[in-house]
Design a protein around this motif. Structure first.
Motif, short mmCIF file in Angstrom:
data_model
loop_
_atom_site.label_atom_id
_atom_site.label_comp_id
_atom_site.label_asym_id
_atom_site.label_seq_id
_atom_site.Cartn_x
_atom_site.Cartn_y
_atom_site.Cartn_z
N GLN A 5 8.32 35.58 84.09
CA GLN A 5 8.17 34.44 83.17
C GLN A 5 7.53 34.88 81.86
O GLN A 5 7.95 34.43 80.78
CB GLN A 5 7.33 33.35 83.83
N ILE A 6 6.55 35.77 81.91
CA ILE A 6 5.92 36.27 80.68
C ILE A 6 6.94 37.04 79.84
O ILE A 6 7.01 36.86 78.63
CB ILE A 6 4.70 37.15 81.01
N ARG A 7 7.75 37.89 80.48
CA ARG A 7 8.79 38.62 79.74
C ARG A 7 9.79 37.67 79.11
O ARG A 7 10.24 37.88 77.98
CB ARG A 7 9.52 39.61 80.66
N LYS A 8 10.13 36.61 79.81
CA LYS A 8 11.08 35.62 79.29
C LYS A 8 10.51 34.94 78.04
O LYS A 8 11.23 34.70 77.08
CB LYS A 8 11.36 34.58 80.38
N ILE A 9 9.21 34.67 78.04
CA ILE A 9 8.56 34.02 76.91
C ILE A 9 8.49 34.96 75.71
O ILE A 9 8.75 34.58 74.58
CB ILE A 9 7.11 33.60 77.27
N THR A 10 8.13 36.20 75.97
CA THR A 10 7.81 37.13 74.89
C THR A 10 8.97 37.97 74.39
O THR A 10 8.85 38.63 73.36
CB THR A 10 6.68 38.08 75.32
N LYS A 11 10.12 37.98 75.08
CA LYS A 11 11.19 38.90 74.70
C LYS A 11 11.81 38.57 73.34
O LYS A 11 12.32 39.45 72.67
CB LYS A 11 12.27 38.96 75.77
N LYS B 88 10.11 37.36 70.77
CA LYS B 88 9.11 37.61 69.73
C LYS B 88 8.97 39.10 69.49
O LYS B 88 8.90 39.87 70.43
CB LYS B 88 7.74 37.07 70.15
N GLY B 89 8.94 39.49 68.24
CA GLY B 89 8.77 40.91 67.94
C GLY B 89 7.33 41.35 68.10
O GLY B 89 7.03 42.35 68.71
N ALA B 90 6.41 40.55 67.56
CA ALA B 90 5.00 40.88 67.63
C ALA B 90 4.20 39.60 67.51
O ALA B 90 4.70 38.58 67.02
CB ALA B 90 4.62 41.84 66.51
N PHE B 91 2.97 39.65 67.93
CA PHE B 91 2.08 38.50 67.83
C PHE B 91 0.97 38.83 66.84
O PHE B 91 0.51 39.96 66.77
CB PHE B 91 1.49 38.16 69.20
N LEU C 30 0.70 30.83 73.52
CA LEU C 30 2.11 30.69 73.86
C LEU C 30 2.29 30.66 75.38
O LEU C 30 3.04 29.83 75.91
CB LEU C 30 2.93 31.83 73.26
N MET C 31 1.60 31.54 76.07
CA MET C 31 1.68 31.55 77.53
C MET C 31 1.13 30.26 78.13
O MET C 31 1.72 29.68 79.04
CB MET C 31 0.94 32.77 78.09
N TYR C 32 0.02 29.78 77.61
CA TYR C 32 -0.58 28.54 78.09
C TYR C 32 0.39 27.37 77.92
O TYR C 32 0.59 26.58 78.82
CB TYR C 32 -1.89 28.25 77.37
N LEU C 33 0.98 27.28 76.73
CA LEU C 33 1.91 26.18 76.46
C LEU C 33 3.12 26.23 77.39
O LEU C 33 3.61 25.20 77.85
CB LEU C 33 2.34 26.19 75.00
#
Length: 57
Positions: free
Chosen positions: A29-35, A37-40, A49-52
């Protein structure tokens, strides 16, 4: 895997198997959220973002 073969493992090994699948699910799930996005801008931005995502399934 045959269920009877599963119970041939020691209790410690069975516990590892039980906890591995949920941990892999969280990582997926974390990979799905962050893939996408290039950078934070900060670690806090990633945490928000993870919390939301977890708060709104």
């Amino acid at each position: 895997m045959n269920l009877s073969a599963f119970f041939e493992y020691d209790a410690g090994i069975r516990k590892i198997i039980y906890t591995t699948n949920p941990i892999e699910g969280v990582h997926r799930q974390i990979r799905k959220i962050t893939k996408t996005k290039g950078a934070f801008s900060s670690e806090q931005a990633l945490m928000k973002l993870m919390y939301l995502d977890y708060a709104n399934p």
